[in-house]
Scaffold this motif. Structure first.
Motif, PDB file in Angstrom:
ATOM      1  N   THR A 149     -37.597 -20.593  48.333  1.00 24.30           N
ATOM      2  CA  THR A 149     -36.527 -21.223  47.502  1.00 24.30           C
ATOM      3  C   THR A 149     -35.974 -22.437  47.642  1.00 24.30           C
ATOM      4  OG1 THR A 149     -35.919 -18.835  47.342  1.00 24.30           O
ATOM      5  CG2 THR A 149     -34.097 -20.475  46.967  1.00 24.30           C
ATOM      6  N   LEU A 179     -34.967 -12.767  34.363  1.00 21.62           N
ATOM      7  CA  LEU A 179     -34.672 -12.542  35.688  1.00 21.62           C
ATOM      8  C   LEU A 179     -33.318 -11.727  35.656  1.00 21.62           C
ATOM      9  CD1 LEU A 179     -34.962 -13.675  38.393  1.00 21.62           C
ATOM     10  CD2 LEU A 179     -33.265 -15.359  38.067  1.00 21.62           C
ATOM     11  N   ARG A 196     -36.348 -20.718  32.621  1.00 21.30           N
ATOM     12  CA  ARG A 196     -35.412 -20.213  33.424  1.00 21.30           C
ATOM     13  C   ARG A 196     -35.006 -21.251  34.524  1.00 21.30           C
ATOM     14  NH1 ARG A 196     -34.362 -18.944  38.574  1.00 21.30           N
ATOM     15  NH2 ARG A 196     -36.334 -17.983  38.822  1.00 21.30           N
ATOM     16  N   ASP A 197     -35.877 -21.279  35.492  1.00 20.48           N
ATOM     17  CA  ASP A 197     -35.451 -21.986  36.725  1.00 20.48           C
ATOM     18  C   ASP A 197     -35.540 -23.636  36.281  1.00 20.48           C
ATOM     19  OD1 ASP A 197     -35.027 -22.507  39.335  1.00 20.48           O
ATOM     20  OD2 ASP A 197     -36.753 -21.371  39.982  1.00 20.48           O
ATOM     21  N   ASN A 248     -43.160 -11.226  44.596  1.00 19.94           N
ATOM     22  CA  ASN A 248     -42.714 -12.634  44.581  1.00 19.94           C
ATOM     23  C   ASN A 248     -42.379 -13.190  45.911  1.00 19.94           C
ATOM     24  OD1 ASN A 248     -42.910 -15.331  43.498  1.00 19.94           O
ATOM     25  ND2 ASN A 248     -41.013 -15.345  42.953  1.00 19.94           N
ATOM     26  N   SER A 295     -38.587 -10.235  43.689  1.00 19.05           N
ATOM     27  CA  SER A 295     -38.619 -11.628  44.553  1.00 19.05           C
ATOM     28  C   SER A 295     -37.616 -11.558  45.504  1.00 19.05           C
ATOM     29  CB  SER A 295     -38.153 -12.860  43.610  1.00 19.05           C
ATOM     30  OG  SER A 295     -39.115 -12.967  42.649  1.00 19.05           O
ATOM     31  N   PHE A 322     -34.294  -9.854  41.970  1.00 14.87           N
ATOM     32  CA  PHE A 322     -34.293 -10.508  43.059  1.00 14.87           C
ATOM     33  C   PHE A 322     -33.094 -10.252  43.968  1.00 14.87           C
ATOM     34  CE2 PHE A 322     -31.269 -14.151  43.074  1.00 14.87           C
ATOM     35  CZ  PHE A 322     -30.979 -14.005  41.661  1.00 14.87           C
ATOM     36  N   HIS A 336     -37.595  -8.958  36.022  1.00 15.37           N
ATOM     37  CA  HIS A 336     -37.917  -9.829  37.394  1.00 15.37           C
ATOM     38  C   HIS A 336     -36.589  -9.500  38.232  1.00 15.37           C
ATOM     39  CE1 HIS A 336     -38.391 -13.929  39.265  1.00 15.37           C
ATOM     40  NE2 HIS A 336     -38.457 -12.887  39.985  1.00 15.37           N
ATOM     41  N   HIS A 387     -40.403 -24.356  45.721  1.00 17.80           N
ATOM     42  CA  HIS A 387     -39.770 -25.439  45.136  1.00 17.80           C
ATOM     43  C   HIS A 387     -40.262 -26.857  45.949  1.00 17.80           C
ATOM     44  CE1 HIS A 387     -36.848 -23.610  42.459  1.00 17.80           C
ATOM     45  NE2 HIS A 387     -37.114 -22.656  43.101  1.00 17.80           N
ATOM     46  N   GLU A 444     -35.818 -13.588  47.562  1.00 19.89           N
ATOM     47  CA  GLU A 444     -35.109 -14.793  47.648  1.00 19.89           C
ATOM     48  C   GLU A 444     -34.950 -15.353  49.207  1.00 19.89           C
ATOM     49  OE1 GLU A 444     -31.259 -15.423  46.573  1.00 19.89           O
ATOM     50  OE2 GLU A 444     -31.397 -17.517  45.537  1.00 19.89           O
ATOM     51  N   PRO A 454     -40.886 -16.570  47.032  1.00 13.08           N
ATOM     52  CA  PRO A 454     -40.384 -17.895  47.038  1.00 13.08           C
ATOM     53  C   PRO A 454     -39.973 -18.785  48.152  1.00 13.08           C
ATOM     54  CG  PRO A 454     -39.045 -16.236  45.792  1.00 13.08           C
ATOM     55  CD  PRO A 454     -39.671 -15.375  46.914  1.00 13.08           C
ATOM     56  N   HIS A 512     -43.650 -18.773  44.635  1.00 13.18           N
ATOM     57  CA  HIS A 512     -42.794 -19.558  43.797  1.00 13.18           C
ATOM     58  C   HIS A 512     -42.189 -20.434  44.545  1.00 13.18           C
ATOM     59  CE1 HIS A 512     -39.217 -19.446  40.995  1.00 13.18           C
ATOM     60  NE2 HIS A 512     -38.720 -20.094  41.982  1.00 13.18           N
TER      61      HIS A 512
HETATM   62  O1  KIV Z   1     -36.311 -20.012  43.745  1.00 10.99           O
HETATM   63  C1  KIV Z   1     -36.228 -18.778  43.695  1.00 10.99           C
HETATM   64  O2  KIV Z   1     -35.962 -18.150  44.791  1.00 10.99           O
HETATM   65  C2  KIV Z   1     -36.028 -18.099  42.507  1.00 10.99           C
HETATM   66  C3  KIV Z   1     -35.955 -16.498  42.646  1.00 10.99           C
HETATM   67  C4  KIV Z   1     -34.809 -16.221  41.679  1.00 10.99           C
HETATM   68  C5  KIV Z   1     -37.232 -16.204  41.971  1.00 10.99           C
HETATM   69  O3  KIV Z   1     -35.800 -18.717  41.605  1.00 10.99           O
END
Ligand code: KIV
Ligand code: ZN
Length: 386
Positions: A171, A73, A13-14, A167, A139, A99, A97, A204, A141, A169, A202
């Protein structure tokens, strides 16, 4: 007491939604099967409403994979949740899931909603998803740029509405490990019903801190990490599954947690995904790069030959590699050179070894990489005596 950390894989997904990483249905199926063999807890198979291709892949994965939870998602919108449920409903363990963003910048400029509206929408959509499916993840976000008190209110309300996983994140990969720790710690202490849900992180990797931030979140009480194989994901990617898992394993005593991952599948899974998207891994990529278990310098080669733990904090076998690699190059010592010759079937006298080694060093200064063929050529050219 050691805690179990659940691994939520979002490669499909991501990872897949990042430029240059798209996969077709067959490719996604193959990756999902490999993720199942590696024993990830959750496979986020896609974003059902985003395209027919995504929907079909999620549905096919949900029908085939038996030993992982399968998630789709969805934005916090009824039509998204409908599509997510339709796609995952055949799974043994389906998860919706959903968000919505909770940071001031996202609420004002992207959603054009007031915080109260976001709160109400989050709560209502979790309850809506819950009427389909017992397992619902919410989530928030851009949680790490949200007001912590508002975030706590959202978390409290979505748990009351039935979210089984919440969750948090990072982001845009903005947090530092200290901040991630503080945020999760704050939620753990200020959300009265937090023990009713699994808390997830979650992260990045925009500032290269996704793995450190994920581990900091776990240290503060989170029990799920969302990550992707090879760290694929939006922009600079997500926390790399292989790094998170091997850090938890290698530093088990210090981190105090464990995962259910079969780490001996890591190398193969990483290669499968790089091959599928047609990318060559960076040489120095932690855990899965070509150099991660390679030693060239004479000092290191000598050390590893005597005792592997001198320069290896984990074994190549633990990620499914047959062995480490001793690379012959200009930093290699005579000892490693002779050992390598022996392995290739050349038993040489000390005098021959001196001559071949001198020629080899000479060549190393002229060529970036000296191959086995080059070394064989040196040996077959013989010494001045023969
Ligand atoms: O990075 C993010 O916030 C996401 C959410 C949709 C979980 O990928
Ligand atoms: Zn993400």
């Amino acid at each position: 007491m050691e805690r179990r950390v659940y691994i939520f894989d979002t490669t499909l997904r991501d990872g897949e939604q990042s430029p240059g990483c798209s996969m077709n249905l067959e490719e996604k199926m193959e990756v999902a099967r490999q993720l199942e063999r590696m024993k990830v807890d959750v496979i986020e198979a896609g974003f059902a409403i985003s395209s027919k291709g995504d929907f079909d892949s999620i549905e096919a994965i949900a029908k085939t994979i038996k030993n992982c939870t399968i998630a789709s998602l969805s934005r916090a919108l009824e039509k998204d949740i409908d599509a997510a449920y339709e796609a995952v409903k055949y799974a043994e363990s389906p998860l919706i899931h959903t968000f919505i963003a909770t940071s001031p910048v996202h609420m004002e400029y992207k959603l054009r909603m007031k915080p109260e509206q976001v709160l109400e929408q989050a709560e209502r959509m979790v309850a809506y998803a819950k009427h389909y499916c017992p397992a619902v993840e919410f989530s928030a976000e851009d949680a790490t740029r949200s007001d912590p008190a508002f975030l706590a209110q959202v978390v409290r309300r979505v748990i009351a509405a039935g979210a089984t996983v919440v969750n948090i994140p990072d982001t845009v990969g903005y947090d530092t490990p200290e901040e991630m720790y503080a945020l999760i710690d704050y939620l753990m202490k200020n959300v009265e019903n937090i023990d009713k849900a699994r808390i997830s992180v979650h992260c990045h990797n925009d500032l290269g801190m996704a793995v450190a931030n994920s581990l900091a979140g776990v240290r503060a009480g989170a029990s799920q990490i969302e990550c992707s194989v090879n760290g694929l994901g939006e922009r600079a990617g997500n926390a790399a599954l292989e790094e998170v898992v091997m850090a938890i394993l290698t530093r088990r005593q210090s981190i105090g947690c464990y995962t259910g991952i079969d780490t001996t599948r890591i190398s193969k899974t990483s290669r499968l995904i790089y091959n599928t998207i047609g990318v060559i891994p960076p040489l120095n990529k932690p855990i899965v790069g070509k150099n991660a278990f390679a030693h060239e310098s004479g000092i290191h080669q000598h050390g590893v030959a005597a005792e592997r733990s001198t320069y290896e904090i984990m074994s190549p076998e633990s990620i499914g590699l047959a062995k480490n690699t001793m690379v012959l190059g200009k930093h290699s010592g005579r000892h490693a050179f002779v050992d390598q010759l022996k392995e290739w079937g050349h038993d040489v006298t000390p005098e021959e070894a001196d001559i071949y080694f001198a020629k080899f060093k000479d060549l190393c200064d002229k060529k970036k990489e000296v191959s086995r063929l080059d070394v064989e050529a040196i040996v077959s050219s013989g010494t001045p005596m023969n």
